[in-house]
Design an enzyme around this catalytic site. Structure first.
Site, PDB file in Angstrom:
ATOM      1  N   ARG A 125       0.819  -1.240   0.000  1.00 53.73           N
ATOM      2  CA  ARG A 125       0.000   0.000   0.000  1.00 53.73           C
ATOM      3  C   ARG A 125       0.839   1.271   0.000  1.00 53.73           C
ATOM      4  NH1 ARG A 125      -3.250  -2.800   3.861  1.00 53.73           N
ATOM      5  NH2 ARG A 125      -4.890  -3.932   2.779  1.00 53.73           N
ATOM      6  N   LYS A 147       2.803  11.543 -11.359  1.00 58.37           N
ATOM      7  CA  LYS A 147       1.859  10.723 -12.133  1.00 58.37           C
ATOM      8  C   LYS A 147       2.544   9.400 -12.431  1.00 58.37           C
ATOM      9  CE  LYS A 147      -1.203  13.920 -14.589  1.00 58.37           C
ATOM     10  NZ  LYS A 147      -1.648  14.402 -15.924  1.00 58.37           N
ATOM     11  N   GLU A 189       8.819  17.298 -25.570  1.00 61.00           N
ATOM     12  CA  GLU A 189       8.286  17.771 -24.274  1.00 61.00           C
ATOM     13  C   GLU A 189       9.023  19.039 -23.830  1.00 61.00           C
ATOM     14  OE1 GLU A 189       5.581  16.360 -22.895  1.00 61.00           O
ATOM     15  OE2 GLU A 189       5.722  14.165 -22.828  1.00 61.00           O
ATOM     16  N   LYS A 230       7.584  22.736 -14.445  1.00 60.07           N
ATOM     17  CA  LYS A 230       6.672  21.664 -14.011  1.00 60.07           C
ATOM     18  C   LYS A 230       6.497  21.685 -12.494  1.00 60.07           C
ATOM     19  CE  LYS A 230       5.201  16.941 -14.606  1.00 60.07           C
ATOM     20  NZ  LYS A 230       5.252  15.710 -15.381  1.00 60.07           N
ATOM     21  N   GLU A 240      -4.305  17.840 -10.731  1.00 61.93           N
ATOM     22  CA  GLU A 240      -4.940  18.221 -12.002  1.00 61.93           C
ATOM     23  C   GLU A 240      -6.417  18.565 -11.844  1.00 61.93           C
ATOM     24  OE1 GLU A 240      -3.471  16.054 -15.517  1.00 61.93           O
ATOM     25  OE2 GLU A 240      -5.448  16.359 -16.382  1.00 61.93           O
ATOM     26  N   ARG A 244      -2.935  22.121 -14.062  1.00 58.00           N
ATOM     27  CA  ARG A 244      -2.025  21.040 -14.476  1.00 58.00           C
ATOM     28  C   ARG A 244      -2.407  20.463 -15.830  1.00 58.00           C
ATOM     29  NH1 ARG A 244       0.943  16.198 -11.019  1.00 58.00           N
ATOM     30  NH2 ARG A 244       2.034  15.371 -12.843  1.00 58.00           N
ATOM     31  N   ASN A 248      -0.827  18.836 -20.605  1.00 59.48           N
ATOM     32  CA  ASN A 248      -1.347  17.879 -21.587  1.00 59.48           C
ATOM     33  C   ASN A 248      -1.394  18.472 -22.996  1.00 59.48           C
ATOM     34  OD1 ASN A 248      -3.717  15.268 -21.368  1.00 59.48           O
ATOM     35  ND2 ASN A 248      -1.976  15.439 -19.994  1.00 59.48           N
ATOM     36  N   HIS A 251      -1.334  16.243 -26.041  1.00 55.84           N
ATOM     37  CA  HIS A 251      -1.484  14.850 -25.600  1.00 55.84           C
ATOM     38  C   HIS A 251      -2.832  14.234 -25.943  1.00 55.84           C
ATOM     39  CE1 HIS A 251       2.211  15.784 -23.519  1.00 55.84           C
ATOM     40  NE2 HIS A 251       2.281  14.576 -23.011  1.00 55.84           N
ATOM     41  N   HIS A 255      -1.896  10.835 -27.335  1.00 52.13           N
ATOM     42  CA  HIS A 255      -2.279   9.590 -26.660  1.00 52.13           C
ATOM     43  C   HIS A 255      -3.170   8.736 -27.555  1.00 52.13           C
ATOM     44  CE1 HIS A 255      -1.445  10.897 -22.182  1.00 52.13           C
ATOM     45  NE2 HIS A 255      -0.350  10.615 -22.864  1.00 52.13           N
ATOM     46  N   HIS A 270       6.168   7.998 -27.349  1.00 57.23           N
ATOM     47  CA  HIS A 270       5.339   9.048 -26.748  1.00 57.23           C
ATOM     48  C   HIS A 270       5.706  10.442 -27.271  1.00 57.23           C
ATOM     49  CE1 HIS A 270       2.958  11.095 -23.666  1.00 57.23           C
ATOM     50  NE2 HIS A 270       4.024  11.822 -23.375  1.00 57.23           N
TER      51      HIS A 270
HETATM   52  N1  LIG Z   1       4.475  10.550 -15.468  1.00 56.57           N
HETATM   53  C1  LIG Z   1       4.564  11.627 -16.237  1.00 56.57           C
HETATM   54  O1  LIG Z   1       4.363  12.763 -15.802  1.00 56.57           O
HETATM   55  C2  LIG Z   1       4.956  11.458 -17.668  1.00 56.57           C
HETATM   56  C3  LIG Z   1       5.346  12.571 -18.418  1.00 56.57           C
HETATM   57  C4  LIG Z   1       5.745  12.380 -19.740  1.00 56.57           C
HETATM   58  C5  LIG Z   1       5.782  11.086 -20.280  1.00 56.57           C
HETATM   59  N2  LIG Z   1       5.414  10.039 -19.498  1.00 56.57           N
HETATM   60  C6  LIG Z   1       5.517   8.677 -20.024  1.00 56.57           C
HETATM   61  O2  LIG Z   1       6.900   8.421 -20.280  1.00 56.57           O
HETATM   62  C7  LIG Z   1       6.992   7.409 -21.271  1.00 56.57           C
HETATM   63  C8  LIG Z   1       8.012   7.808 -22.316  1.00 56.57           C
HETATM   64  O3  LIG Z   1       9.268   7.939 -21.686  1.00 56.57           O
HETATM   65  P1  LIG Z   1      10.610   7.841 -22.536  1.00 56.57           P
HETATM   66  O4  LIG Z   1      10.493   8.668 -23.743  1.00 56.57           O
HETATM   67  O5  LIG Z   1      11.704   8.063 -21.592  1.00 56.57           O
HETATM   68  O6  LIG Z   1      10.565   6.343 -23.048  1.00 56.57           O
HETATM   69  P2  LIG Z   1      11.303   5.018 -22.552  1.00 56.57           P
HETATM   70  O7  LIG Z   1      11.236   4.882 -21.110  1.00 56.57           O
HETATM   71  O8  LIG Z   1      10.765   3.923 -23.403  1.00 56.57           O
HETATM   72  O9  LIG Z   1      12.814   5.304 -22.945  1.00 56.57           O
HETATM   73  C9  LIG Z   1      13.136   5.483 -24.289  1.00 56.57           C
HETATM   74  C10 LIG Z   1      14.146   4.427 -24.787  1.00 56.57           C
HETATM   75  O10 LIG Z   1      15.448   4.857 -24.434  1.00 56.57           O
HETATM   76  C11 LIG Z   1      16.135   3.831 -23.707  1.00 56.57           C
HETATM   77  N3  LIG Z   1      16.989   4.533 -22.774  1.00 56.57           N
HETATM   78  C12 LIG Z   1      16.613   5.256 -21.698  1.00 56.57           C
HETATM   79  N4  LIG Z   1      17.673   5.857 -21.166  1.00 56.57           N
HETATM   80  C13 LIG Z   1      18.737   5.529 -21.928  1.00 56.57           C
HETATM   81  C14 LIG Z   1      20.107   5.883 -21.897  1.00 56.57           C
HETATM   82  N5  LIG Z   1      20.590   6.739 -20.997  1.00 56.57           N
HETATM   83  N6  LIG Z   1      20.933   5.348 -22.824  1.00 56.57           N
HETATM   84  C15 LIG Z   1      20.439   4.506 -23.770  1.00 56.57           C
HETATM   85  N7  LIG Z   1      19.155   4.150 -23.872  1.00 56.57           N
HETATM   86  C16 LIG Z   1      18.308   4.673 -22.946  1.00 56.57           C
HETATM   87  C17 LIG Z   1      15.051   2.980 -23.105  1.00 56.57           C
HETATM   88  O11 LIG Z   1      15.512   1.680 -22.875  1.00 56.57           O
HETATM   89  C18 LIG Z   1      13.984   3.037 -24.212  1.00 56.57           C
HETATM   90  O12 LIG Z   1      14.278   2.079 -25.201  1.00 56.57           O
HETATM   91  C19 LIG Z   1       5.599   7.229 -21.846  1.00 56.57           C
HETATM   92  O13 LIG Z   1       5.020   6.062 -21.343  1.00 56.57           O
HETATM   93  C20 LIG Z   1       4.859   8.438 -21.337  1.00 56.57           C
HETATM   94  O14 LIG Z   1       3.479   8.202 -21.210  1.00 56.57           O
HETATM   95  C21 LIG Z   1       5.004  10.190 -18.228  1.00 56.57           C
HETATM   96  O1  LIG Z   2       2.524  15.639 -15.611  1.00 53.00           O
HETATM   97  C1  LIG Z   2       1.504  15.910 -16.255  1.00 53.00           C
HETATM   98  O2  LIG Z   2       0.482  16.321 -15.716  1.00 53.00           O
HETATM   99  C2  LIG Z   2       1.484  15.742 -17.713  1.00 53.00           C
HETATM  100  O3  LIG Z   2       0.427  15.843 -18.341  1.00 53.00           O
HETATM  101  C3  LIG Z   2       2.781  15.463 -18.406  1.00 53.00           C
HETATM  102  C4  LIG Z   2       2.630  14.686 -19.704  1.00 53.00           C
HETATM  103  O4  LIG Z   2       3.778  15.000 -20.501  1.00 53.00           O
HETATM  104  C5  LIG Z   2       2.631  13.177 -19.504  1.00 53.00           C
HETATM  105  O5  LIG Z   2       2.683  12.530 -20.743  1.00 53.00           O
HETATM  106  C6  LIG Z   2       1.555  12.610 -18.621  1.00 53.00           C
HETATM  107  O6  LIG Z   2       1.810  11.255 -18.334  1.00 53.00           O
HETATM  108  C7  LIG Z   2       0.195  12.674 -19.244  1.00 53.00           C
HETATM  109  O7  LIG Z   2      -0.722  12.482 -18.233  1.00 53.00           O
HETATM  110  P1  LIG Z   2      -2.185  11.927 -18.450  1.00 53.00           P
HETATM  111  O8  LIG Z   2      -2.863  12.264 -17.163  1.00 53.00           O
HETATM  112  O9  LIG Z   2      -2.772  12.626 -19.638  1.00 53.00           O
HETATM  113  O10 LIG Z   2      -2.066  10.466 -18.681  1.00 53.00           O
HETATM  114 ZN   LIG Z   3       3.943  13.597 -22.176  1.00 54.66          ZN
END
Ligand SMILES: NC(=O)c1ccc[n+]([C@@H]2O[C@H](COP(=O)([O-])OP(=O)(O)OC[C@H]3O[C@@H](n4cnc5c(N)ncnc54)[C@H](O)[C@@H]3O)[C@@H](O)[C@H]2O)c1
Ligand SMILES: O=C(O)C(=O)C[C@@H](O)[C@H](O)[C@H](O)COP(=O)(O)O
Ligand SMILES: [Zn+2]
Length: 373
Positions: A125, A147, A189, A230, A240, A244, A248, A251, A255, A270
């Protein structure tokens, strides 16, 4: 060469505020910083691309600081944000006997960060977690703000939780091993932060984007600028309820494209979906008479110059038709009373939340975009 890291603070209530440290060499020096949180053991979650590059250095640093450390590995790519991998990560962390007072460490891109963060939110949890982002996208965006989650076949990020990290260590030297494609994806981004609310930052990006890619001082500056932006938004609207949603921008379209391409990173990642979404959001805004066509052109030109896609036709294997895109958008978390909410713009750096957008207007726009050569 390691230098003193830049620091950005995320101010949250209930003792949940935390620091984001940005600089070269932070993976190898992570141990004492993570040990200072008071945990006895760390479960490192990473993917099979990142593990051979950085996992042993991180484990050695943690063990050197007195923590017991184990590693759980998933395949790289968006497909790992799934129910099946989530279960594997949770069971892997339980097998490592990660206790309530221990820490989960996400080492990798946004996929690992979202997945490990959700596992940390759920395990016993809720255990604390630390983000060690190694992609540009994760350093400028996903590691900050709490998130966490996974995808459903019905839509992107539909299963998840808000769970803030206790610390973010963005080692910008780790980006030296990132592929060009993933660097470009993360850059979408970066540009987004200028487009949302800071025209001067977008203009700075237009002038300095190559330094971010090549690892000049502009890289750390850009990561810090995005994290500051951010952090401010998250402090004011963590869950959000309002502002916040601006994060998006791009997105709603992006998405939908990720769902339509089956979360297949070989087709679309992404950041590429976001780049197309940013260009679409500005062209849609121009069509609605909200901003000038020259703003939409400036956005698309800059993204294209940085090597990013800006049109639906550039999705490998196709973007589907307008109705399938609209069906995917219907699952967007910003939908209210069945109506779409978009983030639109009155100009560069002048984005705003636009609820109640007419489905027919979106369909007509998408039909025209899909028909355009
Ligand atoms: N939580 C949030 O606020 C938020 C915000 C934006 C995006 N996201 C999410 O993040 C994800 C995308 O993240 P991403 O673009 O980092 O993708 P990812 O995690 O798939 O990484 C991209 C690729 O690069 C590789 N990689 C990572 N670091 C490396 C390094 N230093 N050297 C070599 N290879 C490396 C990984 O193995 C992968 O193949 C999506 O799922 C998206 O929805 C979340
Ligand atoms: O942190 C946030 O809030 C964002 O919207 C950042 C986005 O870049 C990111 O892709 C996030 O995961 C999107 O959120 P979601 O709530 O639309 O799934
Ligand atoms: Zn994003």
């Amino acid at each position: 060469m390691a230098t003193d890291p830049l620091s950005v603070h995320v101010d949250l209530d209930g003792g949940r505020d935390y620091d984001i440290l940005i600089g070269r060499g932070l993976v190898a020096s992570a141990g004492p910083r993570i040990a200072a949180l008071g945990a006895r053991a760390a479960g490192i979650v990473t993917d099979t691309n990142v593990a051979p590059l950085y996992a042993e250095a991180l484990r050695t640093s943690l063990e050197g600081a007195g923590l017991r450390a184990g590693i759980v590995t998933v395949p790289p790519g968006e497909a790992s944000k799934s129910y099946g991998r989530f279960a594997e990560v949770c069971d892997g962390l339980l097998a490592l006997k990660i206790e309530r007072n221990d820490v989960v460490v996400a080492l990798g891109g946004g996929v690992v960060g979202d997945l490990a963060g959700f596992a940390a939110a759920s395990l016993r949890r809720g255990v604390r977690f630390v983000q060690v982002p190694t992609s540009l996208l994760a350093q400028v965006d996903s590691s900050v703000g709490g998130k966490t989650g996974i995808n459903s076949p019905l839509g992107k990020n539909l299963i998840g939780a808000f769970h803030q990290p206790r610390l973010v260590l963005a080692d910008t030297a780790s980006l030296d091993t990132l592929s060009e494609r993933e660097m470009r994806a993360g850059y979408a981004e970066v540009a987004k932060y200028g487009l949302i609310g800071d025209e001067a930052f977008f203009a700075w990006c237009e002038a300095h984007w190559q330094g971010i890619f090549s690892g000049g001082p502009e890289r750390d500056e850009a990561v810090a600028a995005c994290c500051r932006a951010k952090a401010g938004v998250v402090t004011r609207d963590e869950r959000e309820d309002g502002e916040r949603a601006l994060l998006n921008l791009g997105h709603t379209f992006g998405h939908a494209l990720e769902r339509i391409t089956g979360y297949d990173s070989a087709r679309l990642v992404h950041g590429e979906g976001v780049a197309i979404g940013l260009a679409l959001a500005f062209r849609f805004s121009a069509r609605l008479g909200l901003c000038g066509g020259q703003d939409a052109g400036r956005v698309a030109n800059h993204l294209a110059l940085a090597g990013l896609p800006t049109r639906l036709q550039q999705v490998p294997g196709g973007a589907g038709d307008a109705d399938s895109l609209l069906d995917a958008m219907a699952q967007d978390k910003k939908v209210r009373d069945g109506a779409l909410t978009f983030i639109l713009a009155r100009g560069i750096g002048q984005s705003f939340i636009a609820p109640g957008i007419d489905r027919a207007a979106v369909k007509a726009f998408l039909d025209d975009e899909l028909a355009a050569g």
